[in-house]
Design an enzyme around this catalytic site. Structure first.
Site, PDB file in Angstrom:
ATOM      1  N   ASP A 299      42.628  39.466  34.871  1.00  0.00           N
ATOM      2  CA  ASP A 299      41.858  40.060  35.958  1.00  0.00           C
ATOM      3  C   ASP A 299      41.574  38.968  36.993  1.00  0.00           C
ATOM      4  OD1 ASP A 299      39.819  42.647  36.418  1.00  0.00           O
ATOM      5  OD2 ASP A 299      39.157  40.766  37.338  1.00  0.00           O
ATOM      6  N   LEU A 300      41.808  39.267  38.262  1.00  0.00           N
ATOM      7  CA  LEU A 300      41.583  38.280  39.318  1.00  0.00           C
ATOM      8  C   LEU A 300      40.089  38.093  39.574  1.00  0.00           C
ATOM      9  CD1 LEU A 300      44.349  39.257  41.913  1.00  0.00           C
ATOM     10  CD2 LEU A 300      44.407  37.466  40.169  1.00  0.00           C
TER      11      LEU A 300
ATOM     12  N   ASP B 294      43.178  45.003  40.500  1.00  0.00           N
ATOM     13  CA  ASP B 294      43.567  43.591  40.359  1.00  0.00           C
ATOM     14  C   ASP B 294      43.645  43.213  38.888  1.00  0.00           C
ATOM     15  OD1 ASP B 294      40.872  43.803  39.850  1.00  0.00           O
ATOM     16  OD2 ASP B 294      40.315  41.954  40.874  1.00  0.00           O
TER      17      ASP B 294
END
Length: 338
Positions: A216-217, A259
């Site tokens: 996950d960004l 994301d």
């Protein structure tokens, strides 16, 4: 390594065609020959029915579509050759050759189907030549065979054209159904479908280790807020490229949320994967320094840490959040994400 997928319509066709073929051969072939006293012909067709039945049992056990479909085509070539040589019931045997182009193009790729059809035509001409030489007794005259093959070639041409169009459409549909339009990675549906298959594989044979990495960004929402969604899309495409370049072509890399990414790694050593993910993290941080972007991840090894798909995903998710909470300067909360 993406797992081979047998489309449901092909899977059902194997059973349906085999059932119809065996039943019709028994009723219109074996029984008719027995009534007419052609015991050798009846025995030969009964043998083909047994081969076809064993082929279906093999497919049911192995799901080896490639071999099963080829065996079906071989049986059909033998049956059609037999009908052409003997004439079948009251000289109608030659009519059955028109089913072969459709069958071949349905079951095999276009080039291979063309080869199968070409082989059948050459085989029929060869048997006719043997008949002219007096080696065998061939039922049909040259005029009858020529007209039948002329119509056969017309059916072949139409079948190949139709198959080409259908295959092109199917490929486009498959891409739309399995590929994320923005990044070009596999989409959520495809990734979870592969994951289900991986779990089924390890439950049958747990000798191989697989790893599920959930990524996950960090601070991606800030990119959209400050620079706009167009810039955010560019970032996602670039992150996707980085992930693809740092995993093997056989591993499954997919985007499963805005994301969020999942990677399924085959023949995995968890320690080595964690080092690779740390390297990917540094690449992302360097590439997107102006955005303050980073990535958090959680890794689960299968089957050593479980084989229940829900627990695996939950554990990977928890490890990813644990990493995210341990970072300084990450503008993030689980509630905001959800």
């Amino acid at each position: 390594m993406t797992l081979p997928e047998i489309p449901l319509y092909r899977d059902r066709f194997i059973y349906a065609f085999s059932f119809v073929g065996i039943s019709s051969t028994l009723i219109f072939g074996v029984l008719q020959h027995l009534r007419a006293g052609n015991y050798y012909s009846a025995l030969f067709e009964l043998f083909l029915c047994v081969v076809a039945f064993v082929n279906v049992l093999y497919y049911r056990r192995t799901k080896d579509y490639s071999l099963t479909s080829k065996v079906i085509l071989v049986i059909m070539v033998v049956v059609l050759s037999f009908l052409a040589i003997t004439g079948g019931l009251e000289g109608t045997g030659i009519y059955w050759i028109y089913t072969f182009p459709l069958l071949a193009f349905f079951m095999r790729p276009i080039k291979e189907a063309l080869a199968w059809n070409g082989g059948l035509v050459l085989l029929l001409l060869f048997f006719f030549w043997l008949g002219k030489k007096g080696v065998i007794s061939f039922y049909y005259s040259w005029v009858s065979l020529r007209q039948a093959l002329g119509a056969y070639l017309a059916v072949l041409m139409l079948s190949s054209f139709y198959s080409f169009i259908l295959n092109s459409l199917m490929k486009k549909l498959e891409v739309r159904a399995t590929v994320d339009a923005l990044t070009g990675l596999h989409n959520r549906a495809f990734v979870f479908d592969v994951l289900v298959k991986v779990i089924a594989m390890v439950e049958r044979d747990g000798s191989r280790e697989y790893c599920i990495a959930y990524l996950d960004l960090d601070n991606f929402k800030r990119v959209n807020d400050l620079y706009g969604h167009g810039e955010g899309d560019m970032v996602l495409r670039e992150v996707a490229r980085i992930l693809q370049e740092n995993f093997r072509s056989g591993d499954v890399v997919g985007r499963v949320g805005g994301d969020e990414f999942i990677v399924i790694v085959y023949d995995c050593r968890k320690e080595a994967l964690l080092k690779r993910l740390e390297r990917i993290k540094r690449i992302i941080e360097t590439t997107f320094r102006k955005y303050g972007l980073s990535v958090s991840y959680g890794v689960v090894a299968v089957p050593s840490e479980g084989t229940d798909i829900n627990l695996i995903l939950k554990l990977a998710d928890e490890r990813m959040y644990e990493m995210k909470r341990g970072k300084k300067g990450v503008n993030y909360s689980r509630e905001e994400k959800e």
